[in-house]
Design a protein around this motif. Structure first.
Motif, short mmCIF file in Angstrom:
data_model
loop_
_atom_site.label_atom_id
_atom_site.label_comp_id
_atom_site.label_asym_id
_atom_site.label_seq_id
_atom_site.Cartn_x
_atom_site.Cartn_y
_atom_site.Cartn_z
N SER A 49 6.13 1.92 -11.80
CA SER A 49 7.56 2.44 -11.51
C SER A 49 8.37 2.54 -12.53
O SER A 49 9.12 3.06 -12.52
N TRP A 53 18.03 -6.86 -3.44
CA TRP A 53 17.33 -5.75 -4.17
C TRP A 53 18.27 -4.66 -4.75
O TRP A 53 17.82 -4.31 -5.93
N GLU A 113 18.18 -3.50 -8.64
CA GLU A 113 18.07 -2.03 -9.00
C GLU A 113 19.20 -1.82 -10.03
O GLU A 113 19.27 -0.78 -10.89
N LEU A 139 6.61 -7.70 0.43
CA LEU A 139 6.64 -6.40 -0.53
C LEU A 139 6.77 -5.37 0.48
O LEU A 139 7.66 -4.39 -0.05
N LEU A 199 9.42 -2.32 -0.03
CA LEU A 199 9.12 -0.98 -0.41
C LEU A 199 9.78 -0.06 0.85
O LEU A 199 10.03 1.17 0.54
N SER A 200 10.13 -0.42 1.95
CA SER A 200 10.39 0.48 3.04
C SER A 200 11.99 0.86 2.81
O SER A 200 12.19 1.90 3.27
N ALA A 207 13.49 0.35 -0.67
CA ALA A 207 13.80 0.42 -2.32
C ALA A 207 13.86 1.95 -2.84
O ALA A 207 13.03 2.75 -2.49
N ASN A 208 14.78 1.86 -3.70
CA ASN A 208 14.79 3.37 -4.51
C ASN A 208 14.04 3.24 -5.78
O ASN A 208 13.42 4.00 -6.28
N PRO A 263 11.10 0.99 -6.54
CA PRO A 263 10.01 -0.40 -6.19
C PRO A 263 9.96 -1.41 -7.37
O PRO A 263 9.75 -1.12 -8.33
N CYS A 265 -1.23 -4.53 -3.39
CA CYS A 265 -0.38 -4.19 -4.61
C CYS A 265 -1.04 -2.93 -5.56
O CYS A 265 -0.33 -2.15 -5.79
N ASN A 305 -0.24 0.16 -3.88
CA ASN A 305 1.21 0.53 -3.71
C ASN A 305 1.88 0.61 -5.01
O ASN A 305 3.04 0.57 -5.45
N ILE A 360 2.18 -1.77 -7.45
CA ILE A 360 2.68 -2.85 -8.02
C ILE A 360 1.67 -3.55 -8.81
O ILE A 360 0.65 -3.80 -8.49
#
Length: 329
Positions: free
Chosen positions: A19, A155, A159, A180, A184-185, A187-188, A190, A211, A214, A216
């Motif tokens: 990320s 979160w 950020e 998680l 993620l649903s 997050a700008n 992640p 992870c 995705n 992570i």
């Protein structure tokens, strides 16, 4: 401390965090000390680790070790062990009583002040739960102070920490697949990392797969089961399977666990302030486990050990451990 341990100049492999594109050393030194030790002991352990080639240091506001880690960095630079702070990867964590949207940025500023640094490389939400602001006393959690985390506002503030340049990357610790997925649903940015208990007796196969899918990266703590701590045990060090493999390989159990973690594709933070063991722990990169050895390790009975029981109560947001871990226990 062993003052006569030789310097190990071998480089530790690095992983690129998806990320952020940032490079993170695969191996790091943890500084969670239970029971606590004098700050000077932590400082000298970090200085010695830098001499040996360690470049990742993991701390947290709740550990009480941010200040000695910062002092060790200053000393390492003055001794010429490193040219600048930029050669190191420093991780710290947001404790639960500051896990409220409006308190996140101030908490990171305080950690940076303790560390005497301008930025972190990685800042993590320590646990997926909050405590009432100002309620926490060191190593004491009252269940009546446990409150639900507002994941969205926390979160968003994490950020903001990254956007402000206070940390290069952000992530979480002790998060399940479900939690998680929730982050993620919306997050700008992640999470770059999820730091979790992981060892051959709790290999986190489901979480690793999630992870990996995705982007992570996983960092393992309690690679040896955290023996000697209030919540840890000797079950990893006492494993007959691991003893057998270590003896056959001419390695320590710690080295076997470290190599296993490296081969399953995670980074790790290991806590040892003993110079000889710190040097031994780094020796995991020039050899490998056989297919049969990996098979034996995969057959070890699995169970989570660091369960976070102190967050569970009938009045709180999590009534059972099953609920807290979303069935991953």
């Amino acid at each position: 401390m062993d003052s006569n341990v030789e310097t190990n100049c071998s480089s530790v492999p690095q992983h690129v965090l998806s990320s952020s594109g940032q490079k993170m050393p695969v191996f790091g030194l943890g500084t969670a000390v239970d029971p606590p030790v004098a700050p000077e002991v932590t400082k000298q352990a970090v200085v010695q680790a830098i001499k040996l080639g360690y470049r990742h240091f993991d701390t947290a506001s709740v550990y009480g070790t941010e200040q000695p880690v910062g002092e060790a960095i200053i000393e390492a630079i003055s001794l010429g062990l490193i040219k600048s702070r930029d050669e190191l990867f420093i991780t710290s964590k947001l404790w639960c009583n500051d896990a409220h949207g409006q308190l996140v940025v101030p908490a990171l500023h305080k950690s940076l002040q303790n560390l005497k640094l301008e930025y972190l490389d990685l800042y993590l939400i320590h646990w997926p739960v909050s405590l009432k602001p100002g309620s926490f006393k060191f190593l004491v959690i009252n269940t009546e102070d446990v409150v639900p985390m507002d994941f969205g506002s926390v979160w968003l503030a994490m950020e903001e920490c990254q956007r402000l340049g206070l940390t290069k990357s952000i992530g979480v610790s002790n998060f399940s697949c479900k939690k998680l997925a929730h982050i993620l649903s919306f997050a700008n940015i992640p999470p770059a990392v999820n730091q979790v208990e992981l060892n051959p007796m709790w290999n986190q196969k489901k979480l690793r797969e999630f992870c990996n899918a995705n982007g992570i990266f996983i960092t393992a703590y309690s690679l040896l089961g955290a023996p000697g701590t209030a919540w840890g045990s000797n079950r990893v060090m006492d494993s007959d399977v691991l003893k057998e493999i270590a003896e056959a390989k001419g390695k320590t159990i710690a080295q076997i666990c470290g190599r296993w973690a490296y081969e399953v594709g995670v980074s790790m933070v290991v806590k040892s302030f003993n110079g000889k063991r710190m040097k031994q722990n780094l020796d995991i990169f020039r050899w490998s486990l056989s297919e049969d050895e990996v098979k034996k390790m995969n057959g070890i009975s699995q169970s989570r050990h660091h369960r976070g029981d102190y967050f569970i109560s009938k009045q709180g947001p999590y009534k059972t451990l099953e609920e807290f871990w979303d069935g991953e226990i």
